[in-house]
Design an enzyme around this catalytic site. Structure first.
Site, PDB file in Angstrom:
ATOM      1  CG  ASN A  42      -0.374  -0.147   2.521  1.00 10.47           C
ATOM      2  OD1 ASN A  42       0.668  -0.777   2.671  1.00 10.47           O
ATOM      3  ND2 ASN A  42      -1.006   0.425   3.521  1.00 10.47           N
ATOM      4  CB  ILE A  43       1.726   3.622  -2.316  1.00  6.99           C
ATOM      5  CG1 ILE A  43       2.615   2.425  -2.644  1.00  6.99           C
ATOM      6  CG2 ILE A  43       2.498   4.943  -2.467  1.00  6.99           C
ATOM      7  CD1 ILE A  43       3.021   2.309  -4.113  1.00  6.99           C
ATOM      8  CD  GLU A  44      -1.513   4.872   4.460  1.00  6.01           C
ATOM      9  OE1 GLU A  44      -1.009   5.732   5.218  1.00  6.01           O
ATOM     10  OE2 GLU A  44      -2.230   3.931   4.860  1.00  6.01           O
ATOM     11  CB  CYS A  53      -5.232  -1.378  -1.851  1.00 10.07           C
ATOM     12  SG  CYS A  53      -6.557  -0.644  -0.905  1.00 10.07           S
ATOM     13  CD  GLU A  55      -5.283  -5.902  -1.297  1.00 12.36           C
ATOM     14  OE1 GLU A  55      -4.706  -4.797  -1.222  1.00 12.36           O
ATOM     15  OE2 GLU A  55      -6.059  -6.321  -0.430  1.00 12.36           O
ATOM     16  CB  CYS A  90     -10.793  -2.621   0.309  1.00 16.37           C
ATOM     17  SG  CYS A  90     -10.199  -1.952  -1.253  1.00 16.37           S
ATOM     18  CB  CYS A  93      -8.665  -4.591  -3.861  1.00 17.16           C
ATOM     19  SG  CYS A  93      -7.495  -3.264  -3.506  1.00 17.16           S
TER      20      CYS A  93
HETATM   21  N1  THU Z   1      -5.302  -1.392   2.415  1.00 21.15           N
HETATM   22  C1  THU Z   1      -4.765  -2.218   1.475  1.00 21.15           C
HETATM   23  O1  THU Z   1      -3.617  -2.025   1.038  1.00 21.15           O
HETATM   24  N2  THU Z   1      -5.517  -3.243   1.015  1.00 21.15           N
HETATM   25  C2  THU Z   1      -6.787  -3.523   1.421  1.00 21.15           C
HETATM   26  O2  THU Z   1      -7.448  -4.382   0.838  1.00 21.15           O
HETATM   27  C3  THU Z   1      -7.364  -2.792   2.556  1.00 21.15           C
HETATM   28  C4  THU Z   1      -6.646  -1.558   2.953  1.00 21.15           C
HETATM   29  C5  THU Z   1      -4.504  -0.264   2.906  1.00 21.15           C
HETATM   30  C6  THU Z   1      -5.034   1.088   2.473  1.00 21.15           C
HETATM   31  C7  THU Z   1      -4.454   1.988   3.528  1.00 21.15           C
HETATM   32  O3  THU Z   1      -3.136   2.358   3.152  1.00 21.15           O
HETATM   33  C8  THU Z   1      -4.361   1.106   4.766  1.00 21.15           C
HETATM   34  O4  THU Z   1      -4.512  -0.233   4.316  1.00 21.15           O
HETATM   35  C9  THU Z   1      -5.433   1.396   5.805  1.00 21.15           C
HETATM   36  O5  THU Z   1      -6.694   1.379   5.249  1.00 21.15           O
END
Ligand code: THU
Length: 131
Positions: A42-44, A53, A55, A90, A93
């Protein structure tokens, strides 16, 4: 590649998670039909909305390299990178998976103490939308 190896690749990918806002680290490892593994984290973003996300990072890496036939994805995640529970994908995804994968696509979740759960995409996204 077996399930455990794919989960371990997802754990490796989780190390690169860029998640300064949630501190929730996620890693994914996508296995293509030709046996290659595409890792994603994940890259915020400070604006939150542009965050991606793990995935989707993995899927977009593969598709951008011309690969669109997939067998399975392994996913792990946890606060500060500590895996306490399963981390199911999620809804966004799941919809992206449905764009490229059939209902029998395997979604492998890595949990605490090497626990593993497996679902098909059809189980996690029944009656999916498509054009
Ligand atoms: N996140 C994912 O990378 N994949 C998911 O299926 C659920 C959530 C990440 C997004 C965000 O960076 C962190 O988890 C918290 O929601």
């Amino acid at each position: 590649m077996n399930k455990k190896d794919l989960v371990n690749a997802a754990k490796e990918a989780m190390k690169n998670s860029y998640s300064p806002y949630s501190d929730f680290k996620v890693g994914a490892a996508l296995l293509s039909k030709d046996g290659k593994v595409y890792k994603g984290c994940n890259i915020e973003n400070a604006a939150y909305g542009p965050s991606n996300c793990a995935e989707r990072t993995a899927i977009f890496k593969a598709v951008s390299e011309g690969v669109k036939d997939f067998e399975a994805i392994a996913i792990v995640g946890g606060k500060s990178g500590i895996i306490e529970d399963f981390c199911p994908p999620c809804g966004v995804c799941r919809q992206v998976m449905a764009e490229f994968c059939h209902e029998d696509f395997k979604i492998i979740l890595g949990g605490k103490d090497d626990d593993i759960k497996e679902f098909s995409l059809g189980e996690l996204l029944p009656e999916s939308f498509g054009l």
